[in-house]
Design an enzyme around this catalytic site. Structure first.
Site, PDB file in Angstrom:
ATOM      1  N   PHE A  62     -86.699  30.420  21.371  1.00 31.28           N
ATOM      2  CA  PHE A  62     -85.752  31.375  20.856  1.00 31.28           C
ATOM      3  C   PHE A  62     -84.822  30.432  19.948  1.00 31.28           C
ATOM      4  O   PHE A  62     -83.922  30.091  20.713  1.00 31.28           O
ATOM      5  CB  PHE A  62     -85.059  32.037  22.168  1.00 31.28           C
ATOM      6  CG  PHE A  62     -85.730  33.032  22.674  1.00 31.28           C
ATOM      7  CD1 PHE A  62     -86.947  33.449  22.259  1.00 31.28           C
ATOM      8  CD2 PHE A  62     -84.992  33.560  23.647  1.00 31.28           C
ATOM      9  CE1 PHE A  62     -87.360  34.736  23.199  1.00 31.28           C
ATOM     10  CE2 PHE A  62     -85.736  34.660  24.309  1.00 31.28           C
ATOM     11  CZ  PHE A  62     -86.705  35.164  23.990  1.00 31.28           C
ATOM     12  N   PRO A  63     -85.283  29.941  18.888  1.00 30.06           N
ATOM     13  CA  PRO A  63     -84.131  29.076  18.126  1.00 30.06           C
ATOM     14  C   PRO A  63     -82.956  29.859  17.984  1.00 30.06           C
ATOM     15  O   PRO A  63     -82.916  30.997  17.545  1.00 30.06           O
ATOM     16  CB  PRO A  63     -84.861  28.854  17.001  1.00 30.06           C
ATOM     17  CG  PRO A  63     -86.005  29.576  16.705  1.00 30.06           C
ATOM     18  CD  PRO A  63     -86.482  30.128  18.285  1.00 30.06           C
ATOM     19  N   HIS A  64     -81.709  29.214  18.012  1.00 28.53           N
ATOM     20  CA  HIS A  64     -80.483  29.879  17.638  1.00 28.53           C
ATOM     21  C   HIS A  64     -79.479  28.649  17.464  1.00 28.53           C
ATOM     22  O   HIS A  64     -79.728  27.574  17.798  1.00 28.53           O
ATOM     23  CB  HIS A  64     -80.264  30.927  18.767  1.00 28.53           C
ATOM     24  CG  HIS A  64     -80.043  30.119  20.020  1.00 28.53           C
ATOM     25  ND1 HIS A  64     -81.087  29.815  20.987  1.00 28.53           N
ATOM     26  CD2 HIS A  64     -78.885  29.290  20.714  1.00 28.53           C
ATOM     27  CE1 HIS A  64     -80.836  29.265  21.951  1.00 28.53           C
ATOM     28  NE2 HIS A  64     -79.459  28.877  22.049  1.00 28.53           N
ATOM     29  N   ALA A  65     -78.340  29.215  16.800  1.00 29.75           N
ATOM     30  CA  ALA A  65     -77.312  28.008  16.748  1.00 29.75           C
ATOM     31  C   ALA A  65     -76.095  29.090  16.668  1.00 29.75           C
ATOM     32  O   ALA A  65     -76.202  30.334  17.193  1.00 29.75           O
ATOM     33  CB  ALA A  65     -77.336  27.690  15.296  1.00 29.75           C
TER      34      ALA A  65
END
Lengths: 143, 94
Positions: A62-65
């Protein structure tokens, strides 16, 4: 509550490595007007700086920033890779499913995480999403 | 009893993990206080137990409390099996 339109789901995507996979998932958010291009760079930077914390389960990342890194509207994109790639996680590599999240604040972020978690905890639905034979319509139908 | 959950950014995964733990603990009759934080803030924090995703837990070996490592953050069974024994042990200590 997950809102996934056709433009936010891409199946059998080719990615040469983890960064490429994150960029491709992020590009869908940008294409749909949910995030600025710099949000993709922020997700990649987070992965490079902090490591594979975005790998939440076997074969799933789950990539996120953070919201201030260029989120326009909350959303999530899902890509399934044709060939899994390694993210450098001790137990959950290789990664096949990449869900990029962009939340406008921590509340919307956690709501999307929980909605995604509920979806992917459902074994039948996960099986459909992971099945290389399943079409985009099959996947959109169960989300 | 205070549990700290830890993830890379302290912004999502750790909060999801904390809510899961609180919900599981409640099912067993325990009220658990907690805080979700990023790795940098976790170091040196005062608490009774830390729970982190597996790739981060190795960074917390120097902490004076037990650190539980979770491989699959979507797997309630794994969380329950690893965390509940520690919560039960802590509750006996008072």
């Amino acid at each position: 509550m997950l809102v996934l339109t056709e433009g936010l789901v891409e199946l059998n995507v080719e990615a040469k490595d983890a960064e490429d996979a994150i960029r491709k998932a992020g590009q869908l958010l940008v294409n749909e007007g949910l995030a600025e291009a710099r949000y993709i760079d922020a997700m990649v930077k987070g992965f490079q700086d902090i490591g594979p914390y975005i790998v939440v389960a076997p074969n799933i990342a789950f990539p996120h920033a953070r919201p201030e890194a260029g989120v326009i509207e909350k959303g999530v994109s899902i890509i399934r890779l044709s060939e899994p790639v390694k993210f450098g996680h001790p137990t959950n590599d290789p990664i096949t499913l990449v869900c990029a999240l962009c939340g406008v604040d921590s509340k919307s972020h956690i709501e999307m995480l929980q909605a995604l978690a509920t979806l992917l905890r459902d074994e039948d639905k996960l099986k459909t999403i992971m099945n290389p034979e399943a079409s985009k319509q099959d996947v959109l139908a169960i989300i | 009893m205070k549990i700290v959950t830890v993830c890379g950014m302290g912004f999502g995964t750790s909060l999801m993990l904390l809510l899961e733990i609180q919900s599981i603990a409640k099912g067993h009759g325990f009220e658990v206080n907690g805080e979700a934080v990023d790795l940098g803030s976790a170091k040196g924090m005062s608490c009774d137990l830390m729970v982190a995703s597996s790739e981060i837990s190795s960074e917390l070996v120097d902490e004076p409390v037990e650190v539980i490592s979770i491989n699959n953050l979507l797997d309630r069974n794994e969380i329950e099996q690893k965390v509940m024994p520690a919560i039960q042990k802590l509750s006996k200590k008072g």
